[in-house]
Design an enzyme around this catalytic site. Sequence first.
Site, PDB file in Angstrom:
ATOM      1  N   GLY A  57      10.269 -34.932 -10.372  1.00  0.00           N
ATOM      2  CA  GLY A  57       9.102 -35.154  -9.529  1.00  0.00           C
ATOM      3  C   GLY A  57       9.060 -34.119  -8.430  1.00  0.00           C
ATOM      4  N   CYS A  58       8.560 -34.481  -7.298  1.00  0.00           N
ATOM      5  CA  CYS A  58       8.447 -33.563  -6.164  1.00  0.00           C
ATOM      6  C   CYS A  58       9.820 -33.032  -5.777  1.00  0.00           C
ATOM      7  CB  CYS A  58       7.816 -34.300  -4.990  1.00  0.00           C
ATOM      8  SG  CYS A  58       7.750 -33.319  -3.486  1.00  0.00           S
ATOM      9  N   PHE A  59       9.947 -31.722  -5.692  1.00  0.00           N
ATOM     10  CA  PHE A  59      11.255 -31.149  -5.392  1.00  0.00           C
ATOM     11  C   PHE A  59      11.716 -31.430  -3.969  1.00  0.00           C
ATOM     12  CE2 PHE A  59       8.922 -26.772  -5.752  1.00  0.00           C
ATOM     13  CZ  PHE A  59       8.220 -26.962  -4.566  1.00  0.00           C
ATOM     14  N   TRP A  60      10.812 -31.791  -3.069  1.00  0.00           N
ATOM     15  CA  TRP A  60      11.224 -32.095  -1.696  1.00  0.00           C
ATOM     16  C   TRP A  60      12.190 -33.281  -1.669  1.00  0.00           C
ATOM     17  CZ3 TRP A  60       5.577 -32.306   0.490  1.00  0.00           C
ATOM     18  CH2 TRP A  60       5.040 -31.013   0.522  1.00  0.00           C
TER      19      TRP A  60
END
Length: 178
Positions: free
Chosen positions: A13-16
Amino acid sequence: MDNKLQLATFGGGCFWCTEAMFRELNGVEKVVSGYTGGNAPGKPTYKEVCSGLTGHAEVVQITFDENLISYEELLTIFMTTHDPTTLNRQGADVGTQYRSAIFYHNDAQKQIAETVIEGLASYFEDPIVTEITQIEVFHDAEDYHQDYYRNNTEQGYCNAVISPKLAKFRKLYAEKLK
């Protein structure tokens, strides 16, 4: 002690979110947010990846010391801190760039990934859809994506999505934290 640095590359998902978690693990030397798995030529931009047209996934590339944490441990943490049963989606983030993916660097990593997924399958109600693909080219994401959570903790997405995910991660894996 013999320093044995290895690479692992995961898309969850979102790499953050993924970057923020893996940065806290003992044995992890470096985490870089980036893109891989696409078919567009050249280095993609965040805007291009978000369009879904390049085929790239948002990923983190982890440099780790296998004397302190194993690839299998990293995989288990990865698989239990995102939803590996949703195709091209993590929470409200939808698109192929948010797919669950393991990009292996050698045959041993591929075999370990297959074994870990097989071992965890019974823990999930739905089938695991995580792709296992050999990494080809990794592209660093733009500078403002690196260490995003630490640099933007007051931002809305960080408060609403990343902070609760980190709290759960810290509770589950307290003994593995730096």
